[in-house]
Design an enzyme around this catalytic site. Structure first.
Site, PDB file in Angstrom:
ATOM      1  N   PHE A 157       0.835  -1.201   0.000  1.00  0.00           N
ATOM      2  CA  PHE A 157       0.000   0.000   0.000  1.00  0.00           C
ATOM      3  C   PHE A 157       0.867   1.246   0.000  1.00  0.00           C
ATOM      4  O   PHE A 157       0.742   2.137   0.846  1.00  0.00           O
ATOM      5  CB  PHE A 157      -0.937  -0.042   1.209  1.00  0.00           C
ATOM      6  CG  PHE A 157      -2.227   0.712   1.000  1.00  0.00           C
ATOM      7  CD1 PHE A 157      -3.043   0.433  -0.078  1.00  0.00           C
ATOM      8  CD2 PHE A 157      -2.627   1.695   1.889  1.00  0.00           C
ATOM      9  CE1 PHE A 157      -4.237   1.121  -0.280  1.00  0.00           C
ATOM     10  CE2 PHE A 157      -3.821   2.392   1.706  1.00  0.00           C
ATOM     11  CZ  PHE A 157      -4.618   2.105   0.618  1.00  0.00           C
ATOM     12  N   GLY A 158       1.768   1.314  -0.974  1.00  0.00           N
ATOM     13  CA  GLY A 158       2.588   2.508  -1.169  1.00  0.00           C
ATOM     14  C   GLY A 158       1.845   3.479  -2.073  1.00  0.00           C
ATOM     15  O   GLY A 158       0.613   3.456  -2.163  1.00  0.00           O
ATOM     16  N   ARG A 241       6.005  -6.387 -10.307  1.00  0.00           N
ATOM     17  CA  ARG A 241       7.080  -7.114 -10.972  1.00  0.00           C
ATOM     18  C   ARG A 241       6.647  -8.572 -11.126  1.00  0.00           C
ATOM     19  O   ARG A 241       6.046  -9.159 -10.208  1.00  0.00           O
ATOM     20  CB  ARG A 241       8.378  -7.047 -10.162  1.00  0.00           C
ATOM     21  CG  ARG A 241       9.100  -5.703 -10.241  1.00  0.00           C
ATOM     22  CD  ARG A 241       9.679  -5.428 -11.644  1.00  0.00           C
ATOM     23  NE  ARG A 241      10.392  -4.172 -11.712  1.00  0.00           N
ATOM     24  CZ  ARG A 241       9.900  -3.013 -12.156  1.00  0.00           C
ATOM     25  NH1 ARG A 241       8.640  -2.944 -12.555  1.00  0.00           N
ATOM     26  NH2 ARG A 241      10.652  -1.942 -12.220  1.00  0.00           N
ATOM     27  N   GLU A 270      10.344 -11.936 -18.070  1.00  0.00           N
ATOM     28  CA  GLU A 270      10.133 -10.939 -19.111  1.00  0.00           C
ATOM     29  C   GLU A 270      11.289 -10.919 -20.102  1.00  0.00           C
ATOM     30  O   GLU A 270      12.436 -11.039 -19.666  1.00  0.00           O
ATOM     31  CB  GLU A 270      10.002  -9.558 -18.437  1.00  0.00           C
ATOM     32  CG  GLU A 270       8.699  -8.898 -18.766  1.00  0.00           C
ATOM     33  CD  GLU A 270       8.427  -7.674 -17.918  1.00  0.00           C
ATOM     34  OE1 GLU A 270       7.784  -7.825 -16.863  1.00  0.00           O
ATOM     35  OE2 GLU A 270       8.858  -6.591 -18.315  1.00  0.00           O
ATOM     36  N   HIS A 288       4.100  -4.864 -20.280  1.00  0.00           N
ATOM     37  CA  HIS A 288       4.710  -3.930 -19.313  1.00  0.00           C
ATOM     38  C   HIS A 288       4.486  -2.460 -19.735  1.00  0.00           C
ATOM     39  O   HIS A 288       5.441  -1.716 -19.968  1.00  0.00           O
ATOM     40  CB  HIS A 288       6.217  -4.230 -19.152  1.00  0.00           C
ATOM     41  CG  HIS A 288       6.756  -3.786 -17.816  1.00  0.00           C
ATOM     42  ND1 HIS A 288       7.707  -4.489 -17.120  1.00  0.00           N
ATOM     43  CD2 HIS A 288       6.462  -2.701 -17.051  1.00  0.00           C
ATOM     44  CE1 HIS A 288       7.989  -3.853 -15.992  1.00  0.00           C
ATOM     45  NE2 HIS A 288       7.245  -2.770 -15.931  1.00  0.00           N
TER      46      HIS A 288
HETATM   47  C1  DGY Z   1       8.815   1.116 -13.347  1.00  0.00           C
HETATM   48  O1  DGY Z   1       8.866   2.341 -13.398  1.00  0.00           O
HETATM   49  O2  DGY Z   1       9.311   0.465 -12.426  1.00  0.00           O
HETATM   50  C2  DGY Z   1       8.138   0.424 -14.473  1.00  0.00           C
HETATM   51  O3  DGY Z   1       7.923  -0.897 -14.195  1.00  0.00           O
HETATM   52  C3  DGY Z   1       8.925   0.583 -15.727  1.00  0.00           C
HETATM   53  O4  DGY Z   1       8.457   1.705 -16.319  1.00  0.00           O
END
Ligand code: DGY
Length: 327
Positions: A157-158, A241, A270, A288
């Protein structure tokens, strides 16, 4: 000969930040835009004052040693910095920065777009129509899950998690979150969110949206056990991620109907997505694109350049990640 500072940018970034960089520095940009192969990067990286890197490059002791003592800053063009070893940067006396805040709202929009698409079977419907499948409106056709007035569980929850919560509030949703930290009462009040343990969140949430950093502790935070705990009508969204989710276990859970659908912006390996996911109608997959808007990529580029300029001027970069390096 020039004594202008030398900057290597590993992938092309937006025009205006690039122009600012060129005005002041000697800039090398890999125009190929497919990621510089590691061996080539190690060979070419020596002698730069600054690197602007992406999540496609691992910044570690080997790269920093190859770069040499002139390097002052690695400005990562992303909020996530799991590709950057902060201890290695500090040991090499190199500042490391990222691009927080400027992409918060855009990434939250992406999470919500995936949530809606997965819940309401938008991708599946579009594929169906484009395939020329014969159809006629029907009361039982392609039924999805309601979003409004359901419960969303936000894991991490950032800044971005809270921005997703604000959107959810507009849909009349109940918001619960799991995080190592209890948020101050005013933040909880603004979002109407309250904190629960992860297991409770998984059991209660109709939508689970992941916004944790990737760390050794969060790698495979979601696996078979977590999917079993979730409702069979639940939708999982991941814009953080890929390795936070065990992708093979997710594909099995989606195939078995243990959860209703998933919306994924990021993948464990990825740029590859698990082959089974690509064959599943209830997996919404995008490459992404979390922060991929014209305005936000401008802002990320400018922030990366601001960080580089501050380091070149001997000042503290606005979004320094390893303040220890200054001591
Ligand atoms: C981030 O900013 O971490 C994104 O995943 C890449 O743009």
């Amino acid at each position: 000969m020039t004594d202008r500072p030398k900057v290597l940018v590993t992938r092309p970034i937006k025009e205006e930040p690039t122009r600012r960089l060129r005005e002041r520095c000697e800039v090398t940009i890999d125009e190929n835009d497919f990621g510089i192969p590691r061996d080539d990067l190690l060979k070419m990286v020596n002698g730069y004052d600054a690197l602007i890197t992406m999540l496609t490059e691992q910044v570690d002791a080997e790269l920093l040693a190859a770069a040499g003592p002139q390097l002052k800053i690695v400005a990562n063009h992303a909020v996530g910095f799991d590709n950057v070893s902060l201890p290695d940067c500090t040991a090499a006396r190199v500042m490391a920065t990222n691009t927080p805040d400027v992409l918060t709202e855009t990434t939250a929009d992406t999470a919500f777009a995936l949530l809606m698409t997965a819940a309401r079977r938008v991708g599946e419907g579009e594929r169906f129509l484009r395939a020329g499948t014969p159809w006629i409106w029907g009361p039982l056709m392609m039924l999805g899950q309601d979003v409004h007035h359901k419960t969303i569980g936000i894991v991490g929850f950032g800044r971005i998690g809270q921005a997703v919560a604000r959107r959810a509030k507009g849909f009349g949703m109940d918001v619960i979150y799991a995080d190592a930290f209890q948020l101050p009462a005013d933040v909880e009040a603004q979002t109407g969110a309250h904190r629960v343990e992860l297991d409770e969140l998984l059991e209660r949430a109709d939508f689970v949206s992941i916004h944790t950093n990737l760390t050794p502790e969060t790698r495979h935070l979601f696996g078979a056990e977590q999917f079993e705990r979730m409702k069979d009508t639940a939708v999982l969204v991941n814009t953080s991620r890929g390795p936070v989710v065990d992708e093979a276990a997710l594909a099995d859970a989606l195939e078995a109907g243990e959860i209703f659908a998933a919306g994924l912006d990021v993948f464990e390996h990825e740029p590859d997505a698990h082959p089974k996911l690509l064959g599943l109608e209830n997996a919404v997959v995008i490459p992404h694109l979390g922060s991929a808007t014209v305005d936000t990529r401008d802002a990320m580029g400018h922030l990366a350049v601001d960080n580089v300029f501050a380091a070149l001027d001997g000042e503290r970069p606005p979004t320094l990640l390893n303040p220890d390096v200054l001591g």
